[in-house]
Design a protein around this motif. Structure first.
Motif, short mmCIF file in Angstrom:
data_model
loop_
_atom_site.label_atom_id
_atom_site.label_comp_id
_atom_site.label_asym_id
_atom_site.label_seq_id
_atom_site.Cartn_x
_atom_site.Cartn_y
_atom_site.Cartn_z
N ASN A 96 0.81 -1.22 0.00
CA ASN A 96 0.00 0.00 0.00
C ASN A 96 0.84 1.27 0.00
O ASN A 96 0.48 2.26 -0.63
CB ASN A 96 -0.96 0.01 1.19
CG ASN A 96 -2.12 -0.93 0.97
OD1 ASN A 96 -2.53 -1.20 -0.17
ND2 ASN A 96 -2.67 -1.46 2.05
N ASP A 97 1.97 1.26 0.71
CA ASP A 97 2.80 2.47 0.74
C ASP A 97 3.36 2.79 -0.64
O ASP A 97 3.51 3.95 -1.01
CB ASP A 97 3.90 2.38 1.79
CG ASP A 97 4.91 1.27 1.52
OD1 ASP A 97 4.50 0.19 1.02
OD2 ASP A 97 6.10 1.46 1.82
N GLU A 128 0.52 4.43 -2.56
CA GLU A 128 0.31 5.80 -2.09
C GLU A 128 1.36 6.74 -2.67
O GLU A 128 1.03 7.85 -3.13
CB GLU A 128 0.33 5.86 -0.57
CG GLU A 128 -0.89 5.23 0.07
CD GLU A 128 -0.80 5.19 1.58
OE1 GLU A 128 0.00 5.96 2.17
OE2 GLU A 128 -1.51 4.38 2.19
N ASN A 153 0.67 7.29 -6.33
CA ASN A 153 -0.49 8.15 -6.55
C ASN A 153 -0.19 9.62 -6.31
O ASN A 153 -0.90 10.50 -6.83
CB ASN A 153 -1.67 7.70 -5.69
CG ASN A 153 -2.38 6.53 -6.30
OD1 ASN A 153 -2.46 6.40 -7.52
ND2 ASN A 153 -2.91 5.66 -5.46
N ASN A 154 0.86 9.92 -5.55
CA ASN A 154 1.22 11.31 -5.27
C ASN A 154 2.05 11.95 -6.39
O ASN A 154 2.31 13.14 -6.35
CB ASN A 154 1.97 11.41 -3.94
CG ASN A 154 1.06 11.19 -2.77
OD1 ASN A 154 -0.13 11.49 -2.82
ND2 ASN A 154 1.60 10.64 -1.70
#
Length: 76
Positions: free
Chosen positions: A42-43, A46, A49-50
């Motif tokens: 997940n990290d 994330e 996505n940034n």
């Protein structure tokens, strides 16, 4: 000569196209990682996505293709 409204529409279309390219690159990166390495932390998702720079995403995509494991792909 373009009216102000026409100019705004064109700018909106260009921004929409750019955003579509960025989202497409992100999807492609995630899909390729899943195919090569299985699940994605997940990290990692994330951090990916940034990122909103298409050139940076293309660099990451290239790393994914040549990486032997997920640790070789640095996303910051």
């Amino acid at each position: 000569m373009m009216t102000l409204t026409e100019k705004w529409k064109m700018e909106g279309l260009q921004q929409g196209l750019q955003q579509g390219i960025i989202e497409g690159l992100k999807e492609s990166i995630l899909y390729t990682i899943e195919l090569k390495f299985g699940s994605i932390p997940n990290d990692f998702k994330e951090k990916l996505n940034n990122i909103s720079d298409a050139n940076r995403l293309k660099e990451i995509q290239k790393k994914v293709v040549f990486a032997n494991n997920l640790d070789e792909i640095v996303v910051e």
